[in-house]
Design an enzyme around this catalytic site. Structure first.
Site, PDB file in Angstrom:
ATOM      1  N   CYS A   1      42.981 -24.065  -3.237  1.00 52.94           N
ATOM      2  CA  CYS A   1      44.476 -23.766  -4.113  1.00 52.94           C
ATOM      3  C   CYS A   1      45.260 -22.838  -2.988  1.00 52.94           C
ATOM      4  CB  CYS A   1      44.562 -23.563  -5.188  1.00 52.94           C
ATOM      5  SG  CYS A   1      46.644 -23.567  -5.766  1.00 52.94           S
TER       6      CYS A   1
ATOM      7  N   ASP B   1      38.760 -27.101  -4.686  1.00 54.59           N
ATOM      8  CA  ASP B   1      39.170 -28.064  -4.590  1.00 54.59           C
ATOM      9  C   ASP B   1      38.690 -28.388  -4.859  1.00 54.59           C
ATOM     10  OD1 ASP B   1      41.873 -27.385  -6.085  1.00 54.59           O
ATOM     11  OD2 ASP B   1      42.894 -27.477  -4.039  1.00 54.59           O
TER      12      ASP B   1
END
Length: 262
Positions: free
Chosen positions: A170, A177
């Site tokens: 992110c 992620d």
């Protein structure tokens, strides 16, 4: 219903245009269609008698919207309704629809599901060939589109491939992620080892979910030049939310059931 705060102010829109220009996409005539499919697992509000209500929401945002929503701001926005009273579910959906439509500047659909409605939903997997067990040595985790290669034989094939090894970060929180990526194409045969090496090169890359998928679509489209291409990601849940973007230049219908890590 009574509002003590302006919930909309929690939402943070992120322009799609800036990233699309960065990866040299034609923002006027996009090479794909698609949607960003959000699943909200931690959704609650109060009915008119103050009794807590819960539901799971599926939200679909059209790829032609001007903005995406920064997920942490979305989580804060959703939680701002926990102590708010609504006369009925329709009132709740209406305020969500109005706020989110205003934030993304585009089309959105929202559906609420009771736990009973989805309790028999099965865990599934992508169909096709999993490319994760390649006999390759990884020495670089820096985003490298030049890893992509087609095989030497000049034969047009139709193939469905997927990996569970995808990770990016992110750009706001620097948190990982995790995702499973599905790629379906018709065209010259893509080398599986090169594709896996390419996808793993995102491991230290900072980009939003939706941006990663558009970058992957764009790279494969430009380098491998398939006749048809679809890219679909199912990201693992973070903060009670999973995001599942897809991009395609053909008639693609993504399945919406959960993978094992979701």
């Amino acid at each position: 219903m009574s509002f003590k705060i302006n919930n909309f102010n929690f939402l943070r829109p992120i322009s799609r245009k800036k990233h699309r220009k960065k990866i040299k996409l034609n923002c006027i005539n996009l090479p794909f269609k698609g949607k960003d499919i959000w699943t909200l697992y931690e959704l609650s509000w109060l009915n008119k008698n103050g009794l807590p209500q819960i539901a799971i929401a599926k939200i679909e945002i059209d790829v032609n919207s001007a903005n995406i929503i920064e997920s942490k701001s979305f989580k804060i926005y959703i939680n701002s309704f926990n102590q708010m009273k609504f006369n009925n579910n329709i009132d709740f959906i209406n305020i969500l629809t109005n706020d989110l439509t205003k934030c993304i500047c585009g089309q959105i659909s929202i559906k609420l599901f009771s736990l009973d409605a989805i309790k028999n939903e099965t865990i599934t997997d992508f169909h096709g060939i999993c490319i994760d067990n390649q006999n390759i040595k990884i020495e670089s985790y820096k985003y490298t589109p030049s890893f992509l290669m087609i095989n030497s034989e000049r034969k047009i094939i139709k193939e469905d491939l997927y990996t569970h090894l995808f990770k990016s970060n992110c750009p706001v929180t620097q948190q990982p992620d995790w995702a499973s990526i599905y790629i379906a194409y018709t065209g010259l045969s893509i080398n599986h080892a090169s594709l896996l090496r390419y996808l793993i090169s995102f491991r230290s890359h900072n980009e939003f979910h939706e941006e990663c998928i558009e970058r992957i679509f764009n790279d494969i489209n430009n380098i491998c030049k398939p006749e048809e291409l679809s890219v679909y990601a199912r990201y693992t849940r973070r903060g009670g939310i999973d995001i599942n973007p897809w991009r395609s230049n053909t008639n693609f219908s993504p399945f919406l059931t959960r993978l094992a890590r979701q």
